[in-house]
Enzyme design. Structure first.
Site, PDB file in Angstrom:
ATOM      1  N   THR A  43      -6.993  -7.170   2.637  1.00  0.00           N
ATOM      2  CA  THR A  43      -5.651  -6.619   2.458  1.00  0.00           C
ATOM      3  C   THR A  43      -5.708  -5.168   2.010  1.00  0.00           C
ATOM      4  O   THR A  43      -5.026  -4.300   2.552  1.00  0.00           O
ATOM      5  CB  THR A  43      -4.883  -7.453   1.405  1.00  0.00           C
ATOM      6  OG1 THR A  43      -4.723  -8.771   1.917  1.00  0.00           O
ATOM      7  CG2 THR A  43      -3.514  -6.864   1.111  1.00  0.00           C
ATOM      8  N   CYS A  44      -6.541  -4.887   1.021  1.00  0.00           N
ATOM      9  CA  CYS A  44      -6.572  -3.549   0.411  1.00  0.00           C
ATOM     10  C   CYS A  44      -6.773  -2.469   1.468  1.00  0.00           C
ATOM     11  O   CYS A  44      -6.031  -1.498   1.541  1.00  0.00           O
ATOM     12  CB  CYS A  44      -7.675  -3.497  -0.634  1.00  0.00           C
ATOM     13  SG  CYS A  44      -7.895  -1.874  -1.351  1.00  0.00           S
ATOM     14  N   GLY A 189       8.837  -4.152  -7.857  1.00  0.00           N
ATOM     15  CA  GLY A 189       7.531  -4.147  -8.515  1.00  0.00           C
ATOM     16  C   GLY A 189       6.715  -2.992  -7.953  1.00  0.00           C
ATOM     17  O   GLY A 189       7.265  -1.983  -7.486  1.00  0.00           O
ATOM     18  N   ILE A 191       4.682  -2.799  -5.234  1.00  0.00           N
ATOM     19  CA  ILE A 191       4.809  -2.544  -3.793  1.00  0.00           C
ATOM     20  C   ILE A 191       6.198  -1.990  -3.480  1.00  0.00           C
ATOM     21  O   ILE A 191       6.329  -0.999  -2.750  1.00  0.00           O
ATOM     22  CB  ILE A 191       4.532  -3.829  -2.979  1.00  0.00           C
ATOM     23  CG1 ILE A 191       3.059  -4.222  -3.146  1.00  0.00           C
ATOM     24  CG2 ILE A 191       4.886  -3.644  -1.501  1.00  0.00           C
ATOM     25  CD1 ILE A 191       2.631  -5.457  -2.379  1.00  0.00           C
ATOM     26  N   ILE A 285       7.990  -9.387  -3.334  1.00  0.00           N
ATOM     27  CA  ILE A 285       8.280 -10.150  -4.561  1.00  0.00           C
ATOM     28  C   ILE A 285       7.025 -10.790  -5.134  1.00  0.00           C
ATOM     29  O   ILE A 285       7.098 -11.781  -5.854  1.00  0.00           O
ATOM     30  CB  ILE A 285       9.338 -11.230  -4.281  1.00  0.00           C
ATOM     31  CG1 ILE A 285       8.895 -12.086  -3.096  1.00  0.00           C
ATOM     32  CG2 ILE A 285      10.710 -10.616  -4.028  1.00  0.00           C
ATOM     33  CD1 ILE A 285       9.679 -13.367  -2.947  1.00  0.00           C
ATOM     34  N   HIS A 468     -11.130  23.850 -19.099  1.00  0.00           N
ATOM     35  CA  HIS A 468      -9.828  24.522 -19.008  1.00  0.00           C
ATOM     36  C   HIS A 468      -9.828  25.493 -17.834  1.00  0.00           C
ATOM     37  O   HIS A 468     -10.816  26.197 -17.636  1.00  0.00           O
ATOM     38  CB  HIS A 468      -9.559  25.306 -20.301  1.00  0.00           C
ATOM     39  CG  HIS A 468      -8.281  26.095 -20.245  1.00  0.00           C
ATOM     40  ND1 HIS A 468      -7.041  25.501 -20.383  1.00  0.00           N
ATOM     41  CD2 HIS A 468      -8.055  27.417 -20.026  1.00  0.00           C
ATOM     42  CE1 HIS A 468      -6.104  26.434 -20.274  1.00  0.00           C
ATOM     43  NE2 HIS A 468      -6.688  27.603 -20.051  1.00  0.00           N
TER      44      HIS A 468
END
Ligand code: NAI
Length: 496
Positions: A43-44, A189, A191, A285, A468
């Site tokens: 899925t990722c 949420g 997604i 969801i 910096h």
């Protein structure tokens, strides 16, 4: 005992849990089979983290030009070519998937494409696994790691038809090429918010429906408030406390019916209804675990609402020699790609230590420090506990906070939105959590995660020289602010 090939470890599922575990096991010298029913990367890589971040990069560039182009003295018109953005996203995915294939090859792992199912066996004789699909066969492995992941959660009343009522898989499909005029998103949420930011920037009118009283309710309320300001500035309509009762494809669009979330279940029918219309709907969801039809029932491995019960410390299931990791496992940890990879390390160590003869010892999980990221604009990053949790746990907290607008590098880059908040235990001064919304928030959180993992105090961070001008100085200033000692912030040290 079948005459099939014998492996030290077979892994079901090649997402960030499975493919990572496969490489790790090979690094220790194991003979590995990696079984995948769809694409390497899971899925990722194919329908989640990676394609959304590629689309996010297009949205981010548009927002940067629109927000800062003119004042930076760069005059150009940021017009989206969606087909091109999708093509780029698809290429990013393709290259990374090929990269995973290359890694497996380099480590001499056998990759089988097909649906894997554990047929039976035990820790002494090994396990038989059938594979059905492109590479139909049966293999045998001494140890098994289940890493079958999750898929978008479905509710029958939402009538997900993959035409107008979509999941994130549909929107991230390589062929999806529509920018809806009006996009209804159910679930605010991670997604939902990521897609709301992307599609609102691409020109959609986004309407969100959320059951709870806040979007991404797991994050620090101050961070959520800052995000809500940004969602509003993109003209995103966020409707909270909405119990979505049904969603219909009307032929020319979608229509959702809701009632107030406070209405008890048995009074929903007679409750006052609200209606929301749009051209397309995205349902986001949560996720459902992918644990069906992989042989668990036959083996006696129990699941809880789809999540495979494991020993949360070792990742081993009730059947010795079979482990489960990532989204599919009831680990108690968040369903995140990096948690899956981490669990993969633990499972591999325990599997190989159990076999013996490999240069690795048993490991146990520790989820005290799990960074989380949300790629809205600005980005959100968090780690450890929130203020409310600290209060509930009875921890006396000292808080440091620093705003991007006071940081030189952030001003130069036009990244003046947001802040970083660090929480320390007032007694020990150890860092116990951090939340950040703003430029590079997920990268800043990585430094704090390392500090927390090693039990460092805010003084340890404050005494570390930060280059910096960099955005990383946000961490230094927020750490110093815990005792009112941030250089670029007015205020008095709290120990005076
Ligand atoms: P989620 O759990 O983050 O959000 C689902 C939202 O839907 C919640 O706010 C919930 O209250 C709401 N909801 C549930 N049922 C509803 C209903 N019937 N009506 C209205 N609202 C309802 O799940 P999401 O966004 O689907 O993400 C799934 C998983 O993927 C999460 O575990 C998330 O952490 C992970 N993920 C991580 C990303 C990252 O690391 N950047 C990116 C995307 C997803």
């Amino acid at each position: 005992m079948s005459e099939s090939v014998e492996y030290d470890v077979a892994i079901l599922g090649a997402g960030p849990g499975g493919y990572h575990a496969a490489v790790r096991a090979a690094q220790y010298g194991a003979k590995v089979a990696l079984i995948e029913k769809a694409n390497l990367g899971g899925t990722c890589l194919n329908w989640g983290c990676i394609p959304t971040k590629a689309l996010y990069a297009s949205a981010d560039l548009i927002q940067t030009i629109r927000e800062h182009g003119e004042s930076f003295g760069v005059n150009c018109d940021a017009k989206l070519n969606f087909a091109k953005a999708v093509e780029r996203k698809n290429n990013v995915v393709k290259e990374l998937v090929e990269g995973i294939a290359g890694l497996q090859k380099a480590w001499k792992n056998d990759v089988y494409f097909g649906y894997g199912k554990i047929l039976g066996g035990n820790v002494n004789e090994g396990f038989d696994i059938s594979i059905e699909g492109k590479d139909t066969t049966t293999i045998k492995a001494k140890r098994v790691i289940i890493a079958t992941g999750s898929s978008p959660a479905m509710i029958p009343a939402f009538n997900i038809d993959h035409e107008r009522i979509l999941t994130s898989d549909d929107i991230l499909d390589p062929k999806f090429n529509i920018i809806p005029k009006r996009l209804l998103i159910i679930g605010a949420g991670v997604i939902g918010c990521e897609f709301a930011n992307i599609f609102a920037t691409f020109g959609s009118k986004v309407i969100m429906l959320e059951y709870l009283s806040s979007p991404i309710a797991t994050e620090e309320p101050m961070v959520v408030k800052e995000l809500q300001k940004k969602l509003e500035s993109l003209d995103i309509e966020l409707n909270v406390s909405q119990n979505v009762l049904s969603v219909e494809n009307t032929g020319s669009g979608v229509k959702a019916t809701t009632c107030d979330a406070s209405v008890p279940r048995d009074q929903v029918e007679s409750a006052e209804k609200s209606y929301f219309e749009a051209d397309y709907c995205l349902v986001s969801i949560g996720r459902a675990r992918e644990s069906k039809d992989i042989g668990l029932e036959e083996l006696g491995i129990e699941t809880n609402r789809g999540a495979i019960n494991i020993d949360t410390k070792t990742t081993e299931t009730a059947v010795k020699g079979i482990f489960a990791i990532g989204d599919v496992a009831a680990s108690g940890a968040p369903m995140l790609a990096h948690v899956a990879s981490y669990m993969g390390d633990v499972a591999v160590a325990n599997a190989l230590a159990g076999l013996g003869g490999f240069p690795v010892e048993e490991k146990t999980t520790d989820y005290k420090v799990v960074p989380a990221t949300i790629f809205t604009n600005p980005n959100i990053g968090s780690v450890g506990i929130r203020r409310k949790q600290a209060k509930d746990l009875g921890i006396d907290v000292a808080m440091g906070r620093f705003a991007y607008t006071s940081l030189g590098k952030a001003k130069c880059a036009g990244h003046e939105e947001g802040f970083l908040l660090i929480l320390a235990d007032k007694d020990t001064h150890k860092i116990i959590g951090a939340s950040c919304i703003g430029a590079e928030a997920p990268e800043l959180i990585a430094e704090i995660a390392l500090a927390m993992q090693h039990g460092l105090t805010i003084h340890d961070v404050g005494e570390t020289i930060h280059s910096h001008p960099t955005i990383s100085e946000m961490v230094l200033e927020a750490a110093e602010d815990v005792f009112g000692m941030a250089i670029h912030k007015k205020g008095r040290p709290s120990f005076h």
